[in-house]
Design a protein around this motif. Structure first.
Motif, PDB file in Angstrom:
ATOM      1  N   ARG A   1       0.823  -1.190   0.000  1.00 29.23           N
ATOM      2  CA  ARG A   1       0.000   0.000   0.000  1.00 29.23           C
ATOM      3  C   ARG A   1       0.873   1.262   0.000  1.00 29.23           C
ATOM      4  O   ARG A   1       1.971   1.263   0.562  1.00 29.23           O
ATOM      5  CB  ARG A   1      -0.907   0.029   1.229  1.00 29.23           C
ATOM      6  N   VAL A   2       0.349   2.314  -0.592  1.00 25.92           N
ATOM      7  CA  VAL A   2       0.979   3.635  -0.547  1.00 25.92           C
ATOM      8  C   VAL A   2       0.015   4.525   0.233  1.00 25.92           C
ATOM      9  O   VAL A   2      -0.947   5.063  -0.336  1.00 25.92           O
ATOM     10  CB  VAL A   2       1.234   4.196  -1.955  1.00 25.92           C
ATOM     11  N   PRO A   3       0.216   4.693   1.537  1.00 27.78           N
ATOM     12  CA  PRO A   3      -0.775   5.397   2.361  1.00 27.78           C
ATOM     13  C   PRO A   3      -1.106   6.795   1.860  1.00 27.78           C
ATOM     14  O   PRO A   3      -2.267   7.231   1.955  1.00 27.78           O
ATOM     15  CB  PRO A   3      -0.101   5.440   3.741  1.00 27.78           C
ATOM     16  N   GLU A   4      -0.128   7.511   1.313  1.00 30.41           N
ATOM     17  CA  GLU A   4      -0.384   8.882   0.884  1.00 30.41           C
ATOM     18  C   GLU A   4      -1.342   8.938  -0.304  1.00 30.41           C
ATOM     19  O   GLU A   4      -2.097   9.906  -0.461  1.00 30.41           O
ATOM     20  CB  GLU A   4       0.936   9.582   0.542  1.00 30.41           C
ATOM     21  N   ILE A   5      -1.332   7.919  -1.157  1.00 33.35           N
ATOM     22  CA  ILE A   5      -2.282   7.885  -2.274  1.00 33.35           C
ATOM     23  C   ILE A   5      -3.706   7.756  -1.748  1.00 33.35           C
ATOM     24  O   ILE A   5      -4.646   8.369  -2.283  1.00 33.35           O
ATOM     25  CB  ILE A   5      -1.940   6.727  -3.228  1.00 33.35           C
ATOM     26  N   ILE A   6      -3.887   6.979  -0.696  1.00 33.45           N
ATOM     27  CA  ILE A   6      -5.215   6.824  -0.107  1.00 33.45           C
ATOM     28  C   ILE A   6      -5.621   8.100   0.625  1.00 33.45           C
ATOM     29  O   ILE A   6      -6.777   8.519   0.583  1.00 33.45           O
ATOM     30  CB  ILE A   6      -5.239   5.605   0.827  1.00 33.45           C
ATOM     31  N   ALA A   7      -4.666   8.737   1.288  1.00 31.55           N
ATOM     32  CA  ALA A   7      -4.962   9.963   2.026  1.00 31.55           C
ATOM     33  C   ALA A   7      -5.229  11.148   1.102  1.00 31.55           C
ATOM     34  O   ALA A   7      -5.911  12.098   1.495  1.00 31.55           O
ATOM     35  CB  ALA A   7      -3.805  10.293   2.969  1.00 31.55           C
ATOM     36  N   ARG A   8      -4.682  11.090  -0.117  1.00 32.65           N
ATOM     37  CA  ARG A   8      -4.843  12.189  -1.078  1.00 32.65           C
ATOM     38  C   ARG A   8      -5.487  11.651  -2.352  1.00 32.65           C
ATOM     39  O   ARG A   8      -4.837  11.453  -3.365  1.00 32.65           O
ATOM     40  CB  ARG A   8      -3.480  12.802  -1.407  1.00 32.65           C
ATOM     41  N   PRO A   9      -6.801  11.395  -2.324  1.00 27.07           N
ATOM     42  CA  PRO A   9      -7.446  10.742  -3.468  1.00 27.07           C
ATOM     43  C   PRO A   9      -7.361  11.536  -4.762  1.00 27.07           C
ATOM     44  O   PRO A   9      -7.465  10.961  -5.842  1.00 27.07           O
ATOM     45  CB  PRO A   9      -8.899  10.576  -3.005  1.00 27.07           C
ATOM     46  N   GLY A  10      -7.160  12.849  -4.657  1.00 28.03           N
ATOM     47  CA  GLY A  10      -7.048  13.637  -5.876  1.00 28.03           C
ATOM     48  C   GLY A  10      -5.675  13.582  -6.522  1.00 28.03           C
ATOM     49  O   GLY A  10      -5.504  14.075  -7.645  1.00 28.03           O
ATOM     50  N   ALA A  11      -4.700  12.961  -5.862  1.00 25.76           N
ATOM     51  CA  ALA A  11      -3.331  12.984  -6.370  1.00 25.76           C
ATOM     52  C   ALA A  11      -3.178  12.246  -7.692  1.00 25.76           C
ATOM     53  O   ALA A  11      -2.400  12.658  -8.561  1.00 25.76           O
ATOM     54  CB  ALA A  11      -2.384  12.402  -5.326  1.00 25.76           C
ATOM     55  N   THR A  12      -3.898  11.133  -7.849  1.00 27.66           N
ATOM     56  CA  THR A  12      -3.721  10.325  -9.060  1.00 27.66           C
ATOM     57  C   THR A  12      -4.799  10.556 -10.100  1.00 27.66           C
ATOM     58  O   THR A  12      -4.679  10.060 -11.221  1.00 27.66           O
ATOM     59  CB  THR A  12      -3.686   8.826  -8.704  1.00 27.66           C
ATOM     60  N   LEU A  13      -5.852  11.295  -9.759  1.00 28.71           N
ATOM     61  CA  LEU A  13      -6.924  11.505 -10.729  1.00 28.71           C
ATOM     62  C   LEU A  13      -6.464  12.226 -11.997  1.00 28.71           C
ATOM     63  O   LEU A  13      -6.983  11.929 -13.086  1.00 28.71           O
ATOM     64  CB  LEU A  13      -8.080  12.259 -10.072  1.00 28.71           C
ATOM     65  N   PRO A  14      -5.485  13.167 -11.941  1.00 25.56           N
ATOM     66  CA  PRO A  14      -5.000  13.754 -13.198  1.00 25.56           C
ATOM     67  C   PRO A  14      -4.429  12.722 -14.168  1.00 25.56           C
ATOM     68  O   PRO A  14      -4.534  12.890 -15.391  1.00 25.56           O
ATOM     69  CB  PRO A  14      -3.930  14.746 -12.735  1.00 25.56           C
ATOM     70  N   LEU A  15      -3.843  11.649 -13.645  1.00 22.83           N
ATOM     71  CA  LEU A  15      -3.340  10.580 -14.517  1.00 22.83           C
ATOM     72  C   LEU A  15      -4.509   9.917 -15.249  1.00 22.83           C
ATOM     73  O   LEU A  15      -4.430   9.624 -16.450  1.00 22.83           O
ATOM     74  CB  LEU A  15      -2.576   9.537 -13.713  1.00 22.83           C
TER      75      LEU A  15
END
Length: 383
Positions: A185-199
């Protein structure tokens, strides 16, 4: 360059461990020996003899550790990233350097890059994973780079969404999934759901079905912890659709639809309210394992307008602890005229599987239509 199959299909539990068996390790040793000038790889050879009791993930970790030992050459002070990187890039010229042995190679490379600690090594390790991923995948090893510095990694990964190789574009989505199977798991990706949406925004219209499927699975992952962000993204995509947008949105919202999330239902055009569901009529009161349960149900559009209805059924399985656990299954999508009733029938199988163990006792079944749940029908399961 030899490409792997278009899509990685995760194998069944019974055969997956053999993907990193002694023959695969022997092939990897040969590739690396040629790349390093016929250098021996004794730790890798010894590790091949200790694989048998281990599952696939543990095998990958064992082989990655053996690679690090061999790259160090017994000096005990740690191999340098640059030296390992040079060997791996020479190996990439060899068409036999492919398949599941790429996994431990990618893990060893990331370990060395993180030990090195220099930003240049971090960036180069990402570039190496992009070169390795067409031979199998870099989606597992990339997770530790995301943990180390998510923003730096995402800035580089964003460029992959325009890469000419579909495998690299797919890595941009798959490697950053919040709940990627088999991966840490990458905890920060779960904590920041908007981080990967631009991809996902950049890849949602990708020409490759392989990439689009990853985008939909990634969106479905985010829905587990950030449903409102997912509904908003799906709404944006639906307002500006491409040829395959409807499928990507439908597949990405599948879990939210099963949960009858109002926003997800609205994006897909399912009418809220005005729908009623009869109590399911079961064709038997007892299911003998292995066996089947047939049921019928009537769904009615009680409103004065046509309605598009998502119809699912819920089996409440009895677990070993005596509690019931619901599992939602697709039944149908129906277009109902005002006042129209539709009868549906379904047969559900009960068979012991590695992924689901059936316990004797009282179970329940419900049907839901656009989130409206029927009353529960009860039945017994006996072995």
């Amino acid at each position: 360059m030899t490409k792997r199959c278009l899509e990685i299909r995760r194998p069944s539990m019974g055969v997956m461990n053999d993907l990193l068996g002694p023959p695969a390790v022997a092939g990897l040793r040969g590739v690396l020996a040629r790349a390093a000038g016929q250098r021996d790889w004794p730790a890798l050879a010894a590790a091949a003899e200790r694989l048998e009791p281990l599952a696939l993930r543990a095998r990958a970790d064992l082989l990655a550790g053996a690679l690090l030992s061999d790259l160090d050459g017994g000096r005990g002070h740690g191999a340098g990233y640059e030296r390992a990187d040079a060997i791996f890039r020479v190996a990439l010229q060899d068409p036999e350097f492919s398949g599941w042995p790429i996994w431990p190679v990618s893990e060893a490379a990331v370990t060395l890059a993180l030990q090195d600690g220099r930003p240049g090594s971090f960036d180069d390790a990402l570039a190496l994973l992009a070169e390795l991923t067409p031979r199998l995948t870099g989606e597992f090893a990339i997770r530790r780079l995301l943990i180390e510095d998510l923003d730096r990694a995402l800035a580089i990964i964003a460029d992959w969404t325009r890469h000419p190789d579909g495998h690299v574009r797919r890595l941009a989505s798959e490697g950053t999934r919040p709940y990627l199977p088999w991966a840490v798991r990458v905890p920060e990706i779960i904590a920041r759901p908007g981080a990967t949406l631009p991809l996902l925004d950049a890849l949602r219209r990708d020409e490759s079905e392989y990439v689009r499927r990853s985008v939909a699975n990634h969106l479905n992952d985010v829905a587990r912890h950030a449903p409102d962000e997912v509904v908003a993204a799906a709404g944006r995509w639906s307002a500006d659709p491409g040829e395959h947008t409807a499928w990507v949105v439908r597949h990405g919202l599948r879990t939210l639809v099963k949960k009858a999330h109002p926003g997800a239902l609205a994006v897909l055009g399912f009418t809220s309210g005005g729908v009623s569901v009869s109590v399911p009529e079961l064709d038997r009161g007892t299911v003998h394992l292995p066996g089947e349960l047939g049921f019928g149900v009537v769904v009615t559009n009680d409103s004065g307008e046509p309605a598009r209805v998502a119809i699912d059924y819920v089996v409440h399985y009895l677990k070993a602890n005596g509690l019931l656990a619901p599992k939602v299954f697709k039944l149908a999508v129906a277009e109902l005229a005002a006042g129209e009733s539709r009868q549906l029938r379904k047969t559900h199988a009960f068979r012991q599987m590695t992924t689901r163990v059936h316990y004797p006792g009282r179970h329940q079944l419900q049907v839901q239509a656009n989130g409206t749940l029927s009353a529960k029908a009860e039945f017994d399961v006996v072995s």
